[in-house]
Enzyme design. Sequence first.
Site, PDB file in Angstrom:
ATOM      1  N   HIS A 148       0.802  -1.073  -0.288  1.00 14.10           N
ATOM      2  CA  HIS A 148      -0.053  -0.045  -0.004  1.00 14.10           C
ATOM      3  C   HIS A 148       0.845   1.366  -0.131  1.00 14.10           C
ATOM      4  O   HIS A 148       0.840   2.141  -0.924  1.00 14.10           O
ATOM      5  CB  HIS A 148      -1.007  -0.105   1.445  1.00 14.10           C
ATOM      6  N   GLU A 149       1.792   1.408   0.946  1.00 14.00           N
ATOM      7  CA  GLU A 149       2.553   2.498   1.079  1.00 14.00           C
ATOM      8  C   GLU A 149       3.518   2.896  -0.169  1.00 14.00           C
ATOM      9  O   GLU A 149       3.716   3.886  -0.491  1.00 14.00           O
ATOM     10  CB  GLU A 149       3.531   2.559   2.223  1.00 14.00           C
ATOM     11  N   HIS A 159       1.775   4.605  -2.997  1.00 12.83           N
ATOM     12  CA  HIS A 159       1.852   5.934  -2.760  1.00 12.83           C
ATOM     13  C   HIS A 159       3.511   6.469  -3.285  1.00 12.83           C
ATOM     14  O   HIS A 159       3.364   7.673  -3.903  1.00 12.83           O
ATOM     15  CB  HIS A 159       1.983   6.564  -1.300  1.00 12.83           C
ATOM     16  N   HIS A 212       3.341   6.672  -7.109  1.00 10.82           N
ATOM     17  CA  HIS A 212       2.641   7.739  -7.356  1.00 10.82           C
ATOM     18  C   HIS A 212       3.643   9.036  -7.165  1.00 10.82           C
ATOM     19  O   HIS A 212       3.675   9.862  -8.313  1.00 10.82           O
ATOM     20  CB  HIS A 212       1.437   8.134  -6.447  1.00 10.82           C
TER      21      HIS A 212
END
Length: 674
Positions: free
Chosen positions: A456-457, A460, A463
Amino acid sequence: MNDSPEFVLGPALASGSPVVGGSKGLFGVPELSAPEGFRVAQEKALRKTEVLLELASQTPPGPQTVLIFDELSDALCQVADLADFVKIAHPDPAFREAAGEACLSIGTVVEKLNTNVELYQSLQRLLADKMLMDALDPETRRVAELFMFDFEISGIHLDEEKRKRAVDLNVKILDLSSKFLMGTNTPNKIGKHLLPEHLHRHFLLEGEHAIVDGLHAEAPDDWVREAAYKIFLYPSAGQLDCLEELLSHRDLLAKLVGYSTFAHRALQGTIAQTPETVMQFLEKLSEKLSERTLRDFEMIRGMKRKLNPQHAELMPWDPPYYSGVLRAERYNIEPSLYCPFFSLGACMEGLNLLFNQLLGISLYAEQPAKGEVWCEDVRKLAVVHEAQGLLGYIYCDFFQRADKPYQDCHFTIRGGRRQANGDYQLPLVVLMLNLPQPSRGCPTLLTPGMMENLFHEMGHAMHSMLGRTRYQHVTGTRCPTDFAEVPSILMEYFANDYRVVSRFARHYQTGQPLPKDMVSRLCESKKVGAAADMQLQVFYAVLDQLYHGKHPLGRSTTDILKETQERFYRLPYVPNTAWQLRFSHLVGYGAKYYSYLMSRAVASMVWKECFLQDPFNRAVGERYRREMLAHGGGKEPVLMVQGMLQKRPSIDDFVSALVSDLDPDFETFFMDSE
């Protein structure tokens, strides 16, 4: 990178960029080799700000105006963003204190700039000239409009008296927000004579009082969970006043700057755009979840009756615990069975493999210079594209330590942007996790939940690395909240796909691959109570909308909570409790708590329609980068979603995507069809 067992990334990664000699300050900023350097860094930023302010007033309106504004924003963000991280994560109190002071100092400057009439007028001249605006490229036009929005929500377009009122309201809101956040974590205490004696050992005792600092949601004893719920959520008059004053001031500010409610102000530019759309989404989702939620509650109630026949009624403190019991009983997903297959090194190799195949990106270990990192176990990764070269750096602060915040999160330290000389300012980010330190002869082993959080991290981080925008104001995750979580949630789908997991999950001692049925059991276990969990999130999101909608006269936040819980969650409200006083997200996500659900809906659609057939499809990966990751906040989020899905999704599409994720056979579809 050293070759200690906890973070070995393999030969390809170990041959990263050459070691940079000498000593540097934090993140390579020379001034930050000592805490006093924050003052030097902020003074340097403020001098640059003065020069840029002068330049903005002298520059004729045009694209150069937007570049100056972005450079101004960048100069301040390079200190503020770095300080925001250091003030909570640095192990040295002197660094934390200096960083906190820098945050306050830069924040004050930003407040002044947001009410600088001369600066505002230089941007207004550009936006008022239709020919000039039409000549701008779409990203520059959007960034100009976003800067103007920042001005207007601060009330700069108002007359002097109202502008001063807006500044006063903003200051008061910051103060109330800080006070409310502190109150959300403050323990409650009760005379220990009021608690049955057998419960005393479950709580901290201090003199004649029992201290309750949380909900004890995983406690097997019903009495412990009930006592914790009723005591921890017992309303504090001061916290209640603080929340109602915060909501009232937000409402006043929104109306002062031209919005009918704070929610209308907060949702401008998001995927949802209006509170009416958000409520439509939440109400439709609640309706679709209704039968599934009732089935979940009946299943959970059945387990409660089985284990505690004398406590038959299902109460709000029950679902988290009994859902866990059901998962363990049905699927045998004891984390210790999975951990040996998820060493940190293996998981990082898995991410490297996935990014390489999907996006042509590799992660290379690089030795940080002396003083560049804040703790010796922080690792530095260079993110390198096969054709474009170095894209940026990820600092991995993965391991537990004393005084480190217990939260998994991504921090932007420096945003990417196109510089005046044509070079690209490389983004820097930190990923902060709380993984166990390796022990002698044993690497760091992750539970399935930790592995999913790592993915998940890292979503980020990608991105941030791939948002190659011209302006740092919209780089990477600097985009609307209901879009910012899409790339990270999408990575959770990859983390739960056996075709992905099987490429890296190996027993750290035997090399045995993780059996397929273990992944299948894990995926299926997540469906237990999932509709009830989602219904709870709907309740929270609706409550957030109501608090920030048309301000109710003469009705307390607790009255609104009670009505909303009965309609949108259906478990009984417990008298003399006020859960909203512990709802810390009301500060950072005011009117935007729904974003988690909407982001998950978008991620679900992207996964099913683009990656489900082949999670390693390079053409789809390139489209994902081109349509969704590359723009940061420089393009309307709904247009990015439309570009990826090749259609403009409706509210019904979002709802269907979330509900279909609850189907028992969703994750196993692709496993069984191989």
